[in-house]
Enzyme design. Structure first.
Site, mmCIF file in Angstrom:
data_model
loop_
_atom_site.group_PDB
_atom_site.id
_atom_site.type_symbol
_atom_site.label_atom_id
_atom_site.label_comp_id
_atom_site.label_asym_id
_atom_site.label_seq_id
_atom_site.Cartn_x
_atom_site.Cartn_y
_atom_site.Cartn_z
ATOM 1 N N VAL A 80 -94.502 56.694 -24.248
ATOM 2 C CA VAL A 80 -95.886 56.461 -24.655
ATOM 3 C C VAL A 80 -96.509 55.428 -23.722
ATOM 4 O O VAL A 80 -95.932 54.373 -23.472
ATOM 5 C CB VAL A 80 -95.957 55.953 -26.123
ATOM 6 N N ALA A 125 -96.350 50.314 -21.855
ATOM 7 C CA ALA A 125 -95.728 51.592 -22.195
ATOM 8 C C ALA A 125 -94.397 51.320 -22.877
ATOM 9 O O ALA A 125 -93.920 50.183 -22.886
ATOM 10 C CB ALA A 125 -95.488 52.422 -20.939
ATOM 11 N N LYS A 126 -93.815 52.332 -23.463
ATOM 12 C CA LYS A 126 -92.460 52.224 -24.003
ATOM 13 C C LYS A 126 -91.886 53.619 -24.084
ATOM 14 O O LYS A 126 -92.625 54.598 -24.199
ATOM 15 C CB LYS A 126 -92.496 51.618 -25.414
ATOM 16 N N GLY A 127 -90.561 53.698 -24.043
ATOM 17 C CA GLY A 127 -89.916 54.995 -24.187
ATOM 18 C C GLY A 127 -88.666 54.852 -25.010
ATOM 19 O O GLY A 127 -88.185 53.744 -25.242
#
Ligand code: GLU
Length: 440
Positions: A80, A125-127
């Protein structure tokens, strides 16, 4: 130029973080509620609030993996990008069974605030992959990482979105990601991720950066409260990459570390733990755990006892939502430094503020990691690497300057430090959106 091969760092097993999940409140709902609060206080344009209340881009992928026994498993993966208003998106990748789209989205927004509050030219962001990595072999983890990387590659790039380690991922994970992208693109693209091993374009001091940053802000807050380091007792929840380095650094600064824990349990000695001996013990454990550690005067405690230990400083350095409405009243520390992301719920925040407990929020306290990720990215882009002393000096100045900005703003506005930090961050992101305008 300083490059020291450090194979051990890349090959070190991940210190797995599997704290049993407390009854979960939705982290994204909490992040949104906080955004609403600060937007009101900043009198923000409703259009900008609307933009910041949704993520710019969300990618959900399926990650099929051939397991060692030949069976195929399929895992859910996410990346995201919350905001690119201030620059390329930046944020870690986590492997944990609790990963879902709301968690990843919330953590992506926290990355936007984090990069803004410490002044890095990045968005957030992050995943994550919904997986219990303790159940996978190294070869399965390599295949999972490589397939996940390819699945999210269309939205990655050194000027688009740059992943890094997070919960249950490490330099080895980043090495697999960088190698995968370099292989499919037919050229070296090491700058696509940070937190890499030193021989693969990693930065000296990156692995230790989050823990060191936590220790730096702890020193700053103690100084503001005229507290002597040697009489300060500290409890740390989590002894992984962040908690163990924070323990080591604070111990080196003269603090007494009296309680630490990891998934194997908690260890307490009111007269101070032997931190070097514990680091040594964890280094020799196959999963870098404290499991089996014992020493004269050391008592075994559980997670709740650690959070309510009689200490001056409590450092949650594990997962989110550890300090909640049901246990915030038991906290005895007068200072909390959030090394984990989102370890305190909004309900707990209110209770702690009423009790006059100072809380240094995650987006400030644990920003040392992404700050040195930024330095790694800059070194990669220029292909010129710095000495560790240079990295640590820059980390120190980023952390102390940002701490001062948040502390002073909180004093002037008469608000808790979390509110001050989010207000400063949201204001900076809003400024960027306003100046850029809404395309087209
Ligand atoms: N995962 C870390 C964090 O939550 C580091 C992110 C990065 O270096 O990009 O801040």
């Amino acid at each position: 130029m300083a490059t020291q091969p450090n194979e051990a760092q890349a090959q070190a097993p991940v210190e797995f973080v599997m704290t049993p999940a407390p009854p979960k409140q939705n982290l994204w709902t909490q992040v949104l509620a906080q955004l609403q609060d600060v937007s009101r206080q900043l009198d923000l344009d409703p259009g900008i609030v609307r933009i910041l209340s949704t993520a710019e881009r969300e990618l959900k992928v399926s990650v099929p993996v051939i397991m060692d026994d030949g069976r195929v498993e399929v895992f859910n993966g996410y990346r995201v990008q919350h905001s690119s208003a201030r620059g390329p998106c930046k944020g870690g990748i986590r492997y944990h069974p609790n990963v879902d789209i709301d968690e990843v989205r919330a953590l992506a927004a926290l990355m936007t605030w984090k990069c803004a509050v410490v002044g890095l030219p990045y968005g957030g962001a992050k995943g994550g992959v919904e997986v219990d990595p303790t159940q996978l072999s190294q070869t399965e983890l390599s295949r999972l990482t490589r397939r996940f990387t390819i699945a999210i590659l269309p939205i990655l790039g050194p000027k688009r979105d740059i992943p890094a380690p997070d919960v249950n991922t490490n330099a080895q994970t980043m090495a697999w990601m960088a190698d995968t992208v370099s292989m499919v693109e037919g050229k070296s693209v090491l700058e696509i991720v940070t937190g890499k091993p030193i021989p693969l374009g990693g930065s000296l001091g990156r692995r230790e950066a989050t823990g060191r940053g936590v220790a730096i802000v702890t020193g700053e807050v103690l100084q503001r409260k005229n507290r002597d380091l040697s009489s300060t007792k500290v409890a740390i929840q989590g002894f992984g990459n962040v908690g163990s380095v924070a323990a080591e650094t604070l111990h080196g600064m003269g603090c007494q570390i009296v309680a630490v824990s990891d998934i194997s349990g908690g260890y307490y000695n009111p007269n101070g733990l032997d931190v070097p001996a514990m680091l040594d013990h964890a280094a020799r454990h196959p999963h870098h755990l404290l499991e089996g550690y014992s020493a004269p005067g050391v008592e075994q405690i559980d997670n709740e006892q650690l959070l309510s230990a009689p200490v001056d400083v409590l450092i949650p350095a594990a997962l989110e939502q550890q300090i909640r409405g049901d246990n915030a009243a038991n906290v005895k520390a007068s200072i909390i430094v959030e090394a984990a992301n989102g370890p305190t719920t909004r309900e707990a925040d209110e209770i702690l503020a009423e009790r006059g407990i100072i809380l240094v929020p995650d987006i400030l306290a644990n920003a040392g990691g992404v700050a040195v990720s930024y330095l790694e990215w800059v070194q990669d882009l220029q292909s010129f690497f710095w000495e560790e002393s240079e990295i640590n000096r820059t980390l120190n100045s980023i952390m102390t300057r940002s701490f001062k900005e948040v502390w002073d703003f909180a004093e002037v506005r008469g608000v808790p430090m979390r509110q001050a930090a989010v207000m400063l961050a949201v204001n900076k992101v809003a400024d960027a959106i306003r100046t850029r305008g809404v395309f087209p």
